[in-house]
Design an enzyme around this catalytic site. Structure first.
Site, PDB file in Angstrom:
ATOM      1  N   ASP A 188       0.846  -1.325  -0.089  1.00 57.66           N
ATOM      2  CA  ASP A 188      -0.066   0.111   0.138  1.00 57.66           C
ATOM      3  C   ASP A 188       0.897   1.303  -0.197  1.00 57.66           C
ATOM      4  O   ASP A 188       2.034   1.210   0.617  1.00 57.66           O
ATOM      5  CB  ASP A 188      -0.962  -0.089   1.403  1.00 57.66           C
ATOM      6  N   GLU A 272      -2.624  -1.590  -5.266  1.00 54.47           N
ATOM      7  CA  GLU A 272      -3.747  -0.859  -5.620  1.00 54.47           C
ATOM      8  C   GLU A 272      -3.597  -0.332  -7.172  1.00 54.47           C
ATOM      9  O   GLU A 272      -2.388   0.191  -7.309  1.00 54.47           O
ATOM     10  CB  GLU A 272      -4.101   0.328  -4.680  1.00 54.47           C
ATOM     11  N   CYS A 325     -12.075  -4.105   7.654  1.00 54.28           N
ATOM     12  CA  CYS A 325     -11.186  -4.798   8.626  1.00 54.28           C
ATOM     13  C   CYS A 325     -10.919  -6.372   7.834  1.00 54.28           C
ATOM     14  O   CYS A 325     -11.415  -6.726   7.166  1.00 54.28           O
ATOM     15  CB  CYS A 325     -12.070  -5.196   9.927  1.00 54.28           C
ATOM     16  N   CYS A 328     -12.192  -9.554   9.861  1.00 57.65           N
ATOM     17  CA  CYS A 328     -13.683  -9.839   9.909  1.00 57.65           C
ATOM     18  C   CYS A 328     -14.409  -8.939   8.712  1.00 57.65           C
ATOM     19  O   CYS A 328     -15.466  -9.810   8.565  1.00 57.65           O
ATOM     20  CB  CYS A 328     -14.292  -9.815  11.076  1.00 57.65           C
ATOM     21  N   CYS A 345     -11.220  -2.590  15.668  1.00 55.75           N
ATOM     22  CA  CYS A 345     -12.318  -2.947  14.668  1.00 55.75           C
ATOM     23  C   CYS A 345     -13.654  -3.115  15.769  1.00 55.75           C
ATOM     24  O   CYS A 345     -13.526  -3.953  16.906  1.00 55.75           O
ATOM     25  CB  CYS A 345     -12.143  -4.175  13.826  1.00 55.75           C
ATOM     26  N   CYS A 348     -14.659  -7.053  15.426  1.00 54.70           N
ATOM     27  CA  CYS A 348     -13.854  -8.369  16.047  1.00 54.70           C
ATOM     28  C   CYS A 348     -12.658  -7.887  17.120  1.00 54.70           C
ATOM     29  O   CYS A 348     -12.328  -8.533  17.678  1.00 54.70           O
ATOM     30  CB  CYS A 348     -13.249  -9.120  15.019  1.00 54.70           C
ATOM     31  N   ASP A 355      -2.328   1.753   7.451  1.00 49.27           N
ATOM     32  CA  ASP A 355      -1.845   1.203   6.234  1.00 49.27           C
ATOM     33  C   ASP A 355      -1.484  -0.280   6.258  1.00 49.27           C
ATOM     34  O   ASP A 355      -1.792  -0.870   5.094  1.00 49.27           O
ATOM     35  CB  ASP A 355      -0.541   2.209   6.153  1.00 49.27           C
TER      36      ASP A 355
HETATM   37 ZN   LIG Z   1     -12.569  -6.966  12.686  1.00 48.41          ZN
END
Ligand SMILES: [Zn+2]
Length: 374
Positions: A188, A272, A325, A328, A345, A348, A355
């Site tokens: 990234d 990307e 995330c 999850c 998150c 989870c 990054d």
């Molecule tokens: Zn998560």
């Protein structure tokens, strides 16, 4: 036999006589380009007729026979032909709306170059020298070895008066093939760092660049204060050019080392698919992108992953890699804000570095997309 064409650029050290010959060839190549640009432009204006490469090549032969332009026949004839080809390509790009109308080449351009072809082994390396048509054996600093057949050579002179040769070398693909390390990685673009990978490694831009950029700004300011056409102005101009060249060298070296390492270690490199034009419009991101030459690293990764039997996968820019995330799949819109560097998150509970999480998502999404199309 499947082949691959690679470019190799080396510094050359012509002696005084050779330097004179190279400079004359540069001048003649420029003359030919400009002369036939005018010829083609006038022919179009007068008769709406577009001259072809073949036609201009015939006209060039006539030009060499004329007394006032007979000096053209004293330099490498292939260099002049290649100049016509460049002109032809410039027109083609214009007709296909890929470029602006061809412009006259100025003597004061930052760097001057001419291209010549390898006919009957006229270009070859003999120990620490390179044989160039009409120039002879020129001392070369061959920083790395290569195998294959030299197809063409571009001889260039930088604004600070250094000489280089860029060789186009055709090599059997199997000769270049080296197996990769079999890993998978997502990359990234970083805001502060150059980039980050999905293993959490941070890759910084080379340190000297910042210092040199300050030096460049100082040199440019000094240049702008000098009187036009003065000796001091010329010196200041060379100083600016020299810093530009050093920056370009450090950057090139850095990008090559990074792309080589990534291609050697990994079977899959996921990035990307950056819309560089769009990003340059976003001022905040602009500096890190242009500094870092992302399109160049993509280009290098494309052919290097292939040489190592791996693959470069590109993820659509619209995929919200930094908002999702990687554990999850929960989508957290709060991270749209670029100042959010770390987050937990809500789905989870995993603690994320913005990054690194994005790099993990890029890899995951790339593999997902690939399995869908397979
Ligand atoms: Zn998560």
């Amino acid at each position: 036999m499947e082949t691959y064409t690679l470019g190799y650029k080396f510094r050359i050290y012509p002696n005084k006589t050779q330097e004179g010959l190279i400079n004359r060839t540069l001048g003649c190549a420029r003359f030919v380009f400009n002369h036939f640009l005018a010829v083609r432009r006038d022919e179009w204006k007068a008769n709406h007729n577009s001259l072809t490469y073949v036609k201009t090549s015939k006209l060039l032969t006539d030009l060499k026979k004329r007394e006032e332009t007979a000096w053209l026949s004293e330099v490498d004839s292939m260099a002049l032909q290649e100049s016509l080809r460049n002109l032809d390509r410039a027109y083609e790009n214009f007709f296909k709306r890929r470029a602006r109308y061809p412009r006259f080449k100025s003597k004061h351009n930052h760097s001057q170059s001419y291209r010549t072809r390898n006919q009957s082994n006229g270009i070859r390396i003999v120990e620490n020298r390179i044989k160039l048509p009409k120039i002879g054996l020129v001392k070369i600093k061959q920083s790395r070895a290569f195998e294959g057949k030299i197809q063409s050579a571009t001889v260039s002179r930088t604004a600070s008066g250094k000489y280089f040769v860029s060789l186009c070398v055709e090599t059997d693909k199997t000769m270049l093939f080296r197996p990769n390390g079999g890993k998978q990685i997502g990359i990234d673009v970083g805001l502060k760092a150059f980039c980050l990978d999905s293993d959490g490694n941070v890759i910084q831009s080379p340190r000297p660049l910042k210092k040199l950029q300050r030096k460049l700004r100082r040199a440019q300011r000094r240049l702008s204060r000098k009187l036009p056409k003065s000796m001091n102005r010329d010196k200041a101009r060379v100083r600016v050019a020299r810093v530009h060249e050093r920056i370009a060298n450090i950057r090139r070296d850095f990008l090559h080392k990074l792309s080589t390492r990534l291609a050697r270690e990994n079977q899959t490199v996921a990035v990307e698919h950056l819309n560089v034009k769009g990003m340059l419009r976003n001022h905040r991101l602009a500096k890190s992108i242009s500094d870092a030459s992302w399109s160049e690293i993509f280009r290098q990764l494309t052919y290097k992953t292939e040489l190592h039997g791996g693959e470069l996968l590109k993820v659509d820019t619209f995929y919200p890699s930094s908002q999702t995330c990687s554990v999850c799949g929960y989508r957290n819109p709060l991270t749209k804000n670029l100042s959010v560097r770390e987050w937990d998150c809500p789905g989870c509970g995993t603690h994320h570095d913005r990054d690194v999480n994005a790099a993990k998502n890029i890899l995951r999404k790339a593999l997902e997309d690939k399995s869908k199309t397979a």
